[in-house]
Design a protein around this motif. Structure first.
Motif, PDB file in Angstrom:
ATOM      1  N   ILE A 215      -4.178   4.216   2.520  1.00  0.00           N
ATOM      2  CA  ILE A 215      -4.272   5.614   2.080  1.00  0.00           C
ATOM      3  C   ILE A 215      -4.911   5.701   0.696  1.00  0.00           C
ATOM      4  O   ILE A 215      -5.800   6.527   0.461  1.00  0.00           O
ATOM      5  CB  ILE A 215      -2.882   6.282   2.104  1.00  0.00           C
ATOM      6  N   ILE A 216      -4.497   4.824  -0.222  1.00  0.00           N
ATOM      7  CA  ILE A 216      -5.080   4.805  -1.575  1.00  0.00           C
ATOM      8  C   ILE A 216      -6.568   4.505  -1.507  1.00  0.00           C
ATOM      9  O   ILE A 216      -7.389   5.176  -2.164  1.00  0.00           O
ATOM     10  CB  ILE A 216      -4.361   3.763  -2.464  1.00  0.00           C
ATOM     11  N   ASP A 217      -6.960   3.520  -0.700  1.00  0.00           N
ATOM     12  CA  ASP A 217      -8.376   3.162  -0.578  1.00  0.00           C
ATOM     13  C   ASP A 217      -9.197   4.312  -0.014  1.00  0.00           C
ATOM     14  O   ASP A 217     -10.316   4.572  -0.475  1.00  0.00           O
ATOM     15  CB  ASP A 217      -8.540   1.925   0.314  1.00  0.00           C
ATOM     16  N   ILE A 218      -8.651   5.011   0.963  1.00  0.00           N
ATOM     17  CA  ILE A 218      -9.371   6.148   1.550  1.00  0.00           C
ATOM     18  C   ILE A 218      -9.544   7.251   0.513  1.00  0.00           C
ATOM     19  O   ILE A 218     -10.629   7.848   0.400  1.00  0.00           O
ATOM     20  CB  ILE A 218      -8.646   6.660   2.812  1.00  0.00           C
ATOM     21  N   ILE A 219      -8.519   7.514  -0.272  1.00  0.00           N
ATOM     22  CA  ILE A 219      -8.620   8.549  -1.316  1.00  0.00           C
ATOM     23  C   ILE A 219      -9.692   8.171  -2.333  1.00  0.00           C
ATOM     24  O   ILE A 219     -10.542   8.999  -2.697  1.00  0.00           O
ATOM     25  CB  ILE A 219      -7.253   8.768  -2.000  1.00  0.00           C
TER      26      ILE A 219
ATOM     27  N   SER B 185     -11.430  -3.673   1.892  1.00  0.00           N
ATOM     28  CA  SER B 185      -9.993  -3.590   1.634  1.00  0.00           C
ATOM     29  C   SER B 185      -9.289  -2.831   2.754  1.00  0.00           C
ATOM     30  O   SER B 185      -8.211  -3.242   3.209  1.00  0.00           O
ATOM     31  CB  SER B 185      -9.741  -2.910   0.288  1.00  0.00           C
ATOM     32  N   ILE B 186      -9.878  -1.737   3.202  1.00  0.00           N
ATOM     33  CA  ILE B 186      -9.298  -0.961   4.308  1.00  0.00           C
ATOM     34  C   ILE B 186      -9.274  -1.808   5.572  1.00  0.00           C
ATOM     35  O   ILE B 186      -8.236  -1.895   6.258  1.00  0.00           O
ATOM     36  CB  ILE B 186     -10.089   0.347   4.535  1.00  0.00           C
ATOM     37  N   LEU B 187     -10.384  -2.464   5.891  1.00  0.00           N
ATOM     38  CA  LEU B 187     -10.466  -3.292   7.089  1.00  0.00           C
ATOM     39  C   LEU B 187      -9.453  -4.443   7.042  1.00  0.00           C
ATOM     40  O   LEU B 187      -8.734  -4.698   8.011  1.00  0.00           O
ATOM     41  CB  LEU B 187     -11.885  -3.849   7.247  1.00  0.00           C
ATOM     42  N   PHE B 188      -9.366  -5.104   5.894  1.00  0.00           N
ATOM     43  CA  PHE B 188      -8.429  -6.217   5.738  1.00  0.00           C
ATOM     44  C   PHE B 188      -6.986  -5.744   5.876  1.00  0.00           C
ATOM     45  O   PHE B 188      -6.164  -6.405   6.513  1.00  0.00           O
ATOM     46  CB  PHE B 188      -8.661  -6.895   4.382  1.00  0.00           C
TER      47      PHE B 188
ATOM     48  N   PHE C 248       3.689  -2.880   7.979  1.00  0.00           N
ATOM     49  CA  PHE C 248       3.616  -1.443   7.724  1.00  0.00           C
ATOM     50  C   PHE C 248       3.428  -1.088   6.254  1.00  0.00           C
ATOM     51  O   PHE C 248       3.012   0.018   5.931  1.00  0.00           O
ATOM     52  CB  PHE C 248       4.854  -0.737   8.287  1.00  0.00           C
ATOM     53  N   SER C 249       3.708  -2.016   5.350  1.00  0.00           N
ATOM     54  CA  SER C 249       3.502  -1.733   3.930  1.00  0.00           C
ATOM     55  C   SER C 249       2.025  -1.609   3.587  1.00  0.00           C
ATOM     56  O   SER C 249       1.671  -1.077   2.533  1.00  0.00           O
ATOM     57  CB  SER C 249       4.157  -2.804   3.065  1.00  0.00           C
ATOM     58  N   GLN C 250       1.164  -2.078   4.461  1.00  0.00           N
ATOM     59  CA  GLN C 250      -0.282  -1.991   4.229  1.00  0.00           C
ATOM     60  C   GLN C 250      -0.786  -0.550   4.325  1.00  0.00           C
ATOM     61  O   GLN C 250      -1.844  -0.227   3.802  1.00  0.00           O
ATOM     62  CB  GLN C 250      -1.035  -2.871   5.235  1.00  0.00           C
ATOM     63  N   ILE C 251      -0.031   0.310   4.968  1.00  0.00           N
ATOM     64  CA  ILE C 251      -0.458   1.689   5.173  1.00  0.00           C
ATOM     65  C   ILE C 251      -0.656   2.408   3.843  1.00  0.00           C
ATOM     66  O   ILE C 251      -1.613   3.168   3.673  1.00  0.00           O
ATOM     67  CB  ILE C 251       0.552   2.437   6.074  1.00  0.00           C
ATOM     68  N   PHE C 252       0.221   2.150   2.882  1.00  0.00           N
ATOM     69  CA  PHE C 252       0.091   2.783   1.560  1.00  0.00           C
ATOM     70  C   PHE C 252      -1.230   2.387   0.904  1.00  0.00           C
ATOM     71  O   PHE C 252      -1.948   3.227   0.361  1.00  0.00           O
ATOM     72  CB  PHE C 252       1.269   2.391   0.669  1.00  0.00           C
ATOM     73  N   GLY C 253      -1.585   1.118   0.979  1.00  0.00           N
ATOM     74  CA  GLY C 253      -2.853   0.646   0.410  1.00  0.00           C
ATOM     75  C   GLY C 253      -4.055   1.264   1.094  1.00  0.00           C
ATOM     76  O   GLY C 253      -5.054   1.594   0.449  1.00  0.00           O
TER      77      GLY C 253
ATOM     78  N   MET D  35      -9.334  -1.495 -10.923  1.00  0.00           N
ATOM     79  CA  MET D  35      -8.954  -2.718 -11.636  1.00  0.00           C
ATOM     80  C   MET D  35      -7.435  -2.911 -11.604  1.00  0.00           C
ATOM     81  O   MET D  35      -6.944  -4.022 -11.396  1.00  0.00           O
ATOM     82  CB  MET D  35      -9.475  -2.684 -13.075  1.00  0.00           C
ATOM     83  N   LEU D  36      -6.683  -1.830 -11.790  1.00  0.00           N
ATOM     84  CA  LEU D  36      -5.225  -1.923 -11.748  1.00  0.00           C
ATOM     85  C   LEU D  36      -4.719  -2.296 -10.354  1.00  0.00           C
ATOM     86  O   LEU D  36      -3.898  -3.198 -10.204  1.00  0.00           O
ATOM     87  CB  LEU D  36      -4.594  -0.605 -12.202  1.00  0.00           C
ATOM     88  N   PHE D  37      -5.217  -1.596  -9.339  1.00  0.00           N
ATOM     89  CA  PHE D  37      -4.783  -1.886  -7.972  1.00  0.00           C
ATOM     90  C   PHE D  37      -5.218  -3.290  -7.552  1.00  0.00           C
ATOM     91  O   PHE D  37      -4.476  -3.998  -6.860  1.00  0.00           O
ATOM     92  CB  PHE D  37      -5.316  -0.848  -6.983  1.00  0.00           C
ATOM     93  N   GLY D  38      -6.410  -3.692  -7.959  1.00  0.00           N
ATOM     94  CA  GLY D  38      -6.874  -5.047  -7.653  1.00  0.00           C
ATOM     95  C   GLY D  38      -6.011  -6.097  -8.323  1.00  0.00           C
ATOM     96  O   GLY D  38      -5.678  -7.120  -7.723  1.00  0.00           O
ATOM     97  N   GLY D  39      -5.615  -5.845  -9.572  1.00  0.00           N
ATOM     98  CA  GLY D  39      -4.723  -6.774 -10.272  1.00  0.00           C
ATOM     99  C   GLY D  39      -3.369  -6.871  -9.604  1.00  0.00           C
ATOM    100  O   GLY D  39      -2.804  -7.966  -9.458  1.00  0.00           O
ATOM    101  N   CYS D  40      -2.838  -5.733  -9.168  1.00  0.00           N
ATOM    102  CA  CYS D  40      -1.559  -5.752  -8.436  1.00  0.00           C
ATOM    103  C   CYS D  40      -1.706  -6.493  -7.109  1.00  0.00           C
ATOM    104  O   CYS D  40      -0.803  -7.227  -6.696  1.00  0.00           O
ATOM    105  CB  CYS D  40      -1.079  -4.328  -8.181  1.00  0.00           C
ATOM    106  N   SER D  41      -2.838  -6.321  -6.459  1.00  0.00           N
ATOM    107  CA  SER D  41      -3.083  -7.022  -5.201  1.00  0.00           C
ATOM    108  C   SER D  41      -3.175  -8.530  -5.411  1.00  0.00           C
ATOM    109  O   SER D  41      -2.704  -9.300  -4.571  1.00  0.00           O
ATOM    110  CB  SER D  41      -4.367  -6.519  -4.543  1.00  0.00           C
ATOM    111  N   ILE D  42      -3.786  -8.946  -6.517  1.00  0.00           N
ATOM    112  CA  ILE D  42      -3.859 -10.379  -6.820  1.00  0.00           C
ATOM    113  C   ILE D  42      -2.450 -10.945  -6.968  1.00  0.00           C
ATOM    114  O   ILE D  42      -2.133 -12.009  -6.429  1.00  0.00           O
ATOM    115  CB  ILE D  42      -4.701 -10.631  -8.087  1.00  0.00           C
TER     116      ILE D  42
END
Length: 191
Positions: free
Chosen positions: A171-175, A138-141, A164-169, A15-22
């Protein structure tokens, strides 16, 4: 059976990561306006326009520089610095267009991400599948976004870092996906 602790942690994080993504998606949608404002400011600093006014402080940069007694070498150094910054933060039309597109598309995925986190807390039979779907999409996008934005060689520094900033996201999604995969999901088999 009550909702497992891992589900609370993952659900709240989603929910937090999704809110930040919004928030990030809304900024991407608004990015052409912000980049245009930045372009006007840089143009004023390099002397390409007569004046630039900063509304909040009422400062006329060119008149301030023009009335300065500090000499033309300092003025030229300031203009060169502003010109370098303008070139460094140049964003091509291709990148602007795709940033807006990815902003609108990303809103859908971000909202799905938030709902997946909520349903992990609510404990429905489809909650785990929804979380898998949200994380996989999310990973695919993010991968597609990174490829498209970093592929624009004329886009400059902004498009390269946006890609390249997408790489952090990713990694989080994979974890998060791995944590859900290895966790005990028996609580979600019955409502």
């Amino acid at each position: 059976m009550k909702t497992p602790t891992w589900a609370y942690v993952i659900g709240i994080m989603m929910m937090l990561f999704g809110g930040c993504s919004i928030t990030g998606d809304l900024q991407s949608i608004n990015s052409p306006n912000m980049l245009e404002m930045q372009h006007k400011m840089m143009a004023g600093m390099t002397g390409e326009t007569d004046t630039i006014e900063m509304d909040s402080i009422g400062l006329d940069i060119n008149n301030t520089i023009g009335n300065s007694n500090s000499g033309s070498s300092e003025q030229q150094a300031f203009k060169n610095m502003a010109k370098t910054m303008k070139e460094m933060f140049y964003v091509s039309e291709f990148t602007k267009k795709w940033m807006v597109r990815f902003g609108y598309i990303g809103l859908f995925f971000s909202i799905l991400y938030v709902f997946a986190g909520i349903f992990l807390l609510v404990k429905k039979t489809f909650s785990i599948k929804l979380a898998y779907l949200a994380l996989a999409l999310s990973i695919l996008f993010s991968v597609i976004q990174a490829i498209v934005l970093s592929s624009d060689s004329s886009g400059g520094y902004i498009s390269l870092t946006s890609g390249f900033s997408q790489i952090f996201g990713i990694i989080i999604d994979i974890i998060l996906l791995v944590v859900i995969l290895v966790s005990d999901k028996t609580a979600y088999k019955t409502e």
